[in-house]
Design a protein around this motif. Sequence first.
Motif, short mmCIF file in Angstrom:
data_model
loop_
_atom_site.label_atom_id
_atom_site.label_comp_id
_atom_site.label_asym_id
_atom_site.label_seq_id
_atom_site.Cartn_x
_atom_site.Cartn_y
_atom_site.Cartn_z
N ASP A 48 18.74 52.29 36.06
CA ASP A 48 19.94 53.06 36.41
C ASP A 48 19.65 54.52 36.72
O ASP A 48 20.17 55.07 37.69
CB ASP A 48 20.98 52.96 35.28
CG ASP A 48 21.60 51.58 35.19
OD1 ASP A 48 21.49 50.82 36.17
OD2 ASP A 48 22.19 51.27 34.13
N SER A 49 18.84 55.18 35.90
CA SER A 49 18.58 56.61 36.13
C SER A 49 17.80 56.82 37.44
O SER A 49 18.09 57.74 38.18
CB SER A 49 17.85 57.24 34.95
OG SER A 49 16.60 56.60 34.74
N LEU A 50 16.84 55.96 37.71
CA LEU A 50 16.06 56.09 38.94
C LEU A 50 16.89 55.73 40.17
O LEU A 50 16.80 56.38 41.21
CB LEU A 50 14.82 55.20 38.85
CG LEU A 50 13.68 55.48 39.79
CD1 LEU A 50 13.24 56.94 39.70
CD2 LEU A 50 12.51 54.57 39.49
N SER A 51 17.73 54.72 40.05
CA SER A 51 18.55 54.32 41.20
C SER A 51 19.65 55.33 41.53
O SER A 51 20.28 55.23 42.57
CB SER A 51 19.14 52.92 40.99
OG SER A 51 20.03 52.93 39.91
N SER A 52 19.87 56.31 40.63
CA SER A 52 20.86 57.35 40.95
C SER A 52 20.33 58.32 42.01
O SER A 52 21.12 59.02 42.64
CB SER A 52 21.25 58.12 39.68
OG SER A 52 20.16 58.90 39.22
N VAL A 53 19.01 58.36 42.23
CA VAL A 53 18.44 59.26 43.24
C VAL A 53 17.54 58.55 44.23
O VAL A 53 17.05 59.16 45.18
CB VAL A 53 17.64 60.41 42.57
CG1 VAL A 53 18.54 61.28 41.73
CG2 VAL A 53 16.47 59.89 41.78
N ALA A 54 17.27 57.25 44.01
CA ALA A 54 16.35 56.53 44.88
C ALA A 54 16.91 55.14 45.19
O ALA A 54 17.79 54.64 44.49
CB ALA A 54 14.98 56.41 44.22
N SER A 55 16.38 54.52 46.25
CA SER A 55 16.86 53.19 46.62
C SER A 55 15.74 52.38 47.27
O SER A 55 14.79 52.93 47.82
CB SER A 55 18.05 53.29 47.57
OG SER A 55 17.67 53.96 48.76
N ASP A 78 18.35 64.69 44.09
CA ASP A 78 17.53 65.69 43.40
C ASP A 78 17.25 65.28 41.96
O ASP A 78 18.07 64.64 41.31
CB ASP A 78 18.26 67.04 43.39
CG ASP A 78 18.02 67.83 44.66
OD1 ASP A 78 17.03 67.55 45.33
OD2 ASP A 78 18.82 68.73 44.95
N GLY A 79 16.09 65.70 41.49
CA GLY A 79 15.71 65.50 40.10
C GLY A 79 16.17 66.68 39.28
O GLY A 79 16.99 67.47 39.72
N PRO A 80 15.68 66.84 38.11
CA PRO A 80 14.63 66.00 37.56
C PRO A 80 15.20 64.68 37.05
O PRO A 80 16.25 64.64 36.43
CB PRO A 80 14.06 66.83 36.41
CG PRO A 80 15.20 67.69 35.98
CD PRO A 80 16.03 67.95 37.21
N VAL A 81 14.49 63.60 37.36
CA VAL A 81 14.89 62.27 36.91
C VAL A 81 13.64 61.54 36.44
O VAL A 81 12.59 61.58 37.08
CB VAL A 81 15.56 61.46 38.05
CG1 VAL A 81 15.79 60.03 37.63
CG2 VAL A 81 16.87 62.10 38.46
N ARG A 82 13.77 60.89 35.31
CA ARG A 82 12.71 60.02 34.80
C ARG A 82 13.32 58.64 34.65
O ARG A 82 14.38 58.48 34.05
CB ARG A 82 12.18 60.54 33.47
CG ARG A 82 10.99 59.74 32.96
CD ARG A 82 10.37 60.36 31.72
NE ARG A 82 9.86 61.70 31.92
CZ ARG A 82 8.66 62.01 32.45
NH1 ARG A 82 7.89 61.04 32.87
NH2 ARG A 82 8.29 63.26 32.57
N GLY A 83 12.66 57.65 35.22
CA GLY A 83 13.17 56.29 35.15
C GLY A 83 12.04 55.29 35.21
O GLY A 83 10.87 55.66 35.23
N TYR A 101 8.59 59.66 37.69
CA TYR A 101 9.17 60.98 37.46
C TYR A 101 9.39 61.65 38.80
O TYR A 101 8.48 61.76 39.62
CB TYR A 101 8.25 61.83 36.59
CG TYR A 101 8.79 63.23 36.37
CD1 TYR A 101 9.94 63.44 35.62
CD2 TYR A 101 8.17 64.33 36.95
CE1 TYR A 101 10.46 64.71 35.43
CE2 TYR A 101 8.68 65.61 36.77
CZ TYR A 101 9.82 65.79 36.01
OH TYR A 101 10.34 67.04 35.85
N ILE A 102 10.62 62.10 39.01
CA ILE A 102 10.97 62.86 40.22
C ILE A 102 11.38 64.25 39.74
O ILE A 102 12.40 64.39 39.05
CB ILE A 102 12.11 62.18 41.00
CG1 ILE A 102 11.67 60.79 41.44
CG2 ILE A 102 12.51 63.03 42.21
CD1 ILE A 102 12.75 59.94 42.03
N PRO A 103 10.58 65.29 40.06
CA PRO A 103 10.89 66.63 39.56
C PRO A 103 12.11 67.24 40.24
O PRO A 103 12.63 66.70 41.22
CB PRO A 103 9.62 67.42 39.89
CG PRO A 103 9.02 66.70 41.04
CD PRO A 103 9.39 65.25 40.89
N GLU A 104 12.55 68.38 39.72
CA GLU A 104 13.67 69.10 40.32
C GLU A 104 13.33 69.44 41.75
O GLU A 104 12.21 69.86 42.06
CB GLU A 104 13.97 70.37 39.53
CG GLU A 104 15.23 71.05 39.98
CD GLU A 104 15.62 72.18 39.02
OE1 GLU A 104 16.50 72.95 39.40
OE2 GLU A 104 15.04 72.27 37.93
#
Length: 187
Positions: A48-55, A78-83, A101-104
């Motif tokens: 869920d957290s990763l799919s909020s910024v990636a697909s 945009d990050g920062p996101v860890r999933g 990990y996708i940084p800010e």
Amino acid sequence: MPDSLPVHLNRTDIHSLEVPNEFDATGSFDVRLVNHGEALHVHLHLDDSLSSVASLDATNHHVRAETDRLVRITVDGDGPVRGKLKVVTGYGAETRYIDIYIPEGGTENEPVIVDDELSKPQPKPAPESEPGLEDLSAGPILAAGGFTVLIAGLITLVLTESLLLTAVAVLAVTILLGLLSVAVRSS
């Protein structure tokens, strides 16, 4: 930072999976499915957290024997996101998770390819005009005129009760109807 995330399939055993523990992405990236054995299906899933910024375009992928296959993960937020990216083979027989990990400011500006045709001026559309009298065919005009003459002839017959006028009117109406039929067929 690598351009793609390597995932090794069938290297040690059938349906075996070898993945890194983590991967740092600065933007969109490819998952490189490297098959060292027989053909198989691989399922990829973003939590869920990763799919909020990636697909992913598709989650199930067939990888032919002894081939590589690239699967694009598009980062559009945009990050920062860890999933976690879940990788499954053998219809659930083997499952591995990779920390992503996708940084800010984690989206890179990917190049936009513009077709050269877009730089050329486009022709202006011709203005629409209403049809003029010259655009109308002769058939409807002649039919309306013939109908008017026919009515006038009948009124003359009723008012004068003359045999000669009646004969002339019938002859004129017959000629007019003949001309009208020729005009309508030719238009």
